[in-house]
Design an enzyme around this catalytic site. Structure first.
Site, PDB file in Angstrom:
ATOM      1  N   CYS A  29      27.628  82.317  34.788  1.00 38.28           N
ATOM      2  CA  CYS A  29      26.104  82.406  34.683  1.00 38.28           C
ATOM      3  C   CYS A  29      25.548  82.766  33.461  1.00 38.28           C
ATOM      4  O   CYS A  29      25.726  84.118  32.860  1.00 38.28           O
ATOM      5  CB  CYS A  29      25.639  83.387  35.467  1.00 38.28           C
ATOM      6  SG  CYS A  29      23.951  83.889  35.334  1.00 38.28           S
ATOM      7  N   CYS A  32      23.272  85.658  32.809  1.00 38.06           N
ATOM      8  CA  CYS A  32      23.804  86.855  33.099  1.00 38.06           C
ATOM      9  C   CYS A  32      24.602  87.584  31.875  1.00 38.06           C
ATOM     10  O   CYS A  32      24.508  88.750  31.670  1.00 38.06           O
ATOM     11  CB  CYS A  32      25.084  86.834  34.127  1.00 38.06           C
ATOM     12  SG  CYS A  32      24.273  86.142  35.940  1.00 38.06           S
TER      13      CYS A  32
END
Length: 109
Positions: A29, A32
């Site tokens: 991700c 993230c």
């Protein structure tokens, strides 16, 4: 940041004696990765009042689904074993500080 799993979540988060911010993330991700340094800065500044942890949703599907984490990054502040405030998505530091101000700011007592 504390590494959280399905196995230690109850003990480390739900039974914690102070608030815990859980970063639900995954290695693939990109957003993230953008949020991680922000949370690390907040941990450095507020780690005496709030515990910061991260939970890899790919390895811990049970906990992620229990709290309806459908999009990452998602950061949930738990207090008293209950989710209290959630921030979804990659946001600027000020957004996290505002959402969690009641827990990050020292009480005036």
């Amino acid at each position: 940041m504390l590494e959280l799993t399905d196995e230690n979540f109850e003990r480390e988060v739900l039974q914690a004696d102070r608030p815990v911010i859980v970063d639900f993330w995954a290695p693939w991700c990109g957003p993230c990765k953008a949020v991680e340094p922000i949370l690390q800065e907040l941990e450095t500044e507020h780690g005496d009042r709030v515990v910061f942890g991260k939970l890899d949703i790919d390895r811990n599907l049970g906990t992620a689904s229990r709290y309806d984490v459908l999009s990452i990054p998602t950061a949930i502040l738990f207090d008293g074993g209950e989710p209290r405030e959630t921030v979804i998505g990659a946001r600027p530091r000020s957004h996290f500080e505002q959402a969690w101000a009641a827990w990050l700011t020292p009480s005036a007592t």
